[in-house]
Design an enzyme around this catalytic site. Sequence first.
Site, PDB file in Angstrom:
ATOM      1  NE  ARG A 185      -2.950   0.505   3.336  1.00  0.00           N
ATOM      2  CZ  ARG A 185      -2.324   0.768   4.494  1.00  0.00           C
ATOM      3  NH1 ARG A 185      -1.603   1.862   4.654  1.00  0.00           N
ATOM      4  NH2 ARG A 185      -2.399  -0.083   5.498  1.00  0.00           N
ATOM      5  CE1 TYR A 221     -15.868  10.749 -16.644  1.00  0.00           C
ATOM      6  CE2 TYR A 221     -15.571  10.811 -14.268  1.00  0.00           C
ATOM      7  CZ  TYR A 221     -15.873  10.112 -15.423  1.00  0.00           C
ATOM      8  OH  TYR A 221     -16.178   8.779 -15.343  1.00  0.00           O
ATOM      9  CG  ASP A 249      -9.150  15.474 -15.349  1.00  0.00           C
ATOM     10  OD1 ASP A 249      -8.417  14.827 -16.124  1.00  0.00           O
ATOM     11  OD2 ASP A 249     -10.194  15.014 -14.858  1.00  0.00           O
ATOM     12  CE  LYS A 265     -12.085   7.387 -18.695  1.00  0.00           C
ATOM     13  NZ  LYS A 265     -12.405   8.644 -18.038  1.00  0.00           N
TER      14      LYS A 265
HETATM   15  C1  LIG Z   1     -12.850   9.052 -16.783  1.00  0.00           C
HETATM   16  C2  LIG Z   1     -12.440  10.358 -16.268  1.00  0.00           C
HETATM   17  C3  LIG Z   1     -12.252  10.569 -14.916  1.00  0.00           C
HETATM   18  C4  LIG Z   1     -12.500   9.498 -13.870  1.00  0.00           C
HETATM   19  O1  LIG Z   1     -11.607   8.429 -13.988  1.00  0.00           O
HETATM   20  P1  LIG Z   1     -11.967   6.903 -13.626  1.00  0.00           P
HETATM   21  O2  LIG Z   1     -10.727   6.184 -13.992  1.00  0.00           O
HETATM   22  O3  LIG Z   1     -13.152   6.515 -14.437  1.00  0.00           O
HETATM   23  O4  LIG Z   1     -12.264   6.855 -12.168  1.00  0.00           O
HETATM   24  C5  LIG Z   1     -11.827  11.829 -14.505  1.00  0.00           C
HETATM   25  N1  LIG Z   1     -11.634  12.820 -15.384  1.00  0.00           N
HETATM   26  C6  LIG Z   1     -11.822  12.653 -16.699  1.00  0.00           C
HETATM   27  C7  LIG Z   1     -11.589  13.779 -17.634  1.00  0.00           C
HETATM   28  C8  LIG Z   1     -12.241  11.422 -17.196  1.00  0.00           C
HETATM   29  O5  LIG Z   1     -12.447  11.273 -18.500  1.00  0.00           O
END
Ligand SMILES: *Cc1c(COP(=O)(O)O)cnc(C)c1O
Length: 380
Positions: free
Chosen positions: A46, A98, A170, A195
Site C-alpha cells: 500500500r 467530467y 485534469d 483513458k
Molecule cells: C474518466 C475520467 C475521470 C475518472 O476516472 P476513472 O478512472 O473513471 O475513475 C476523470 N476525469 C476525466 C476527464 C475522465 O475522462
Amino acid sequence: MRFETLAIHSGREPDPTTGALASPIYQTSIFVFEDVGVTRGYDYSRTANPTRKALEDCIAALEGGKAGFAFSSGMAAETTIMHLLKAGDHVVSGDDVYGGTYRLFEKVMKDFGLEFTFLRMDDRKRIEEAIRPNTRMIWIETPSNPLLNIVDIEMVVDIARRHKLMTVADNTFATPYFLRPLEYGVDLVVHSTTKYLNGHCDVIGGAVVTATDESTERVQFLLNAMGTCASPFDCWLVLRGIKTLAVRMMQHEENAAHIAIYLEKHPQVKTVFYPGLKSHPGHEIAMRQMEGFGGVVSFEIEGGIEAANSFLRRVKIFSLAVSLGGVDSLVEHPASMSHTSMPEEVRRDVGITDGLIRLSVGLENIDDLIEDLEQALEHV
Ligand SMILES: *Cc1c(COP(=O)(O)O)cnc(C)c1O
C-alpha cells in the site's frame, strides 16, 4: 531525453535479480526486512510497490513533474487530492468537468464541509469574482468533457498565484503528449489512466503528478493513509500502454481531425466541437498551449434526442459505451450516459443538449470509420 524515449525508458531499469527488460509484476503485499528496522526500500505494497513505482516514475517524467502517484481509479486520485483540503475550504471549478468529478464535489465532498463554485473558465473577471476569502483551489479540465472547451492555463495560474491558490489540472483528455500543465505553473496534474495513458480499454486507474517536495510528501502520505493506490498488475498494464502513447496519440488525432472536418460539412450536423477546428472558440488558445488537439470529437446532431437515438443505434464500428481514449472507437450520449449525475438544468446551462453526441475516435482505419458515420447519419 525526448517524449517518445521517456515513455519507453523512464521508470524502467532491467530487473536487478534477473535482468528482465520488462518491469516484473511484483504481485506481493509484503517485503521481508533485511534486518531489524532495515528494508530494501519497500515494506508493504500500500505504501509503495516496485511495479507501481515504475509507472509513477514514468508518468512523472512525461509530465515533467517531481513525483507521480498511481491510484486505483481517476476518481480515487481525485478523492485523494480533495483531502489536501479541509472543511470550510472553497474550490472554484470548471462547470463542464467530467460528470464523476462534478458528482464527487457536489454529492460527496460538500457533505464534508467543502464548498464549490462551478463556472465557465473563460473569463478572468468571472473567475476572480468567484474567489472568496476561504478559496483554496482552482480545478480545471482542458479540453473539457464533453464540449472540448479550452481553458487558458496561463491565465488561471496567474489568477491563482495572485490569490495564493492551488491549481489542479485534469489532463486526461490531452495527455502529456499534447499538453504538460506543470510547465505553465499548475501545481498538480490528475489523470484517469483508464483513458489514453493505458489506452486499451482494459484497466481502471488514476494518477497524480506533483510539482513540489511539499505536495509530493502530502500526496504520498494521503495515498498511504487512505489506501487509494493501484494494484501491481494494473500498473503493469498502464506502463505497457504508455510505451505506445506517442504513436497512439498521433493517430488518434489524425483520425479525429478527419472526422471533425467530415462532420462539419454534413447537413445532418448542427455544430462540431473539436479544438483543432478554426470554428472552435478555444482554437487559438489550444494552438498556443497544446501540441495537438486529441482524439475526442463531439457534435450536435440536427433533430434532437430522436435523431441522436437513431444515430446511436445505427453506428456499427463505434461501440455505444462510456469512457474514451482506447484503441476502439466509442460513441456516447452525454445527456443520458456520462453526465446523468449532473442535474438537467445544469446540463442545459453548460450546453450539454439532448442532441449532443461524443465520439472517442479510435485507431481503426479512417475510411471504415467515416463510412460507419456516413451510413448512420444517412438514416437519421
Ligand atoms: C474518466 C475520467 C475521470 C475518472 O476516472 P476513472 O478512472 O473513471 O475513475 C476523470 N476525469 C476525466 C476527464 C475522465 O475522462
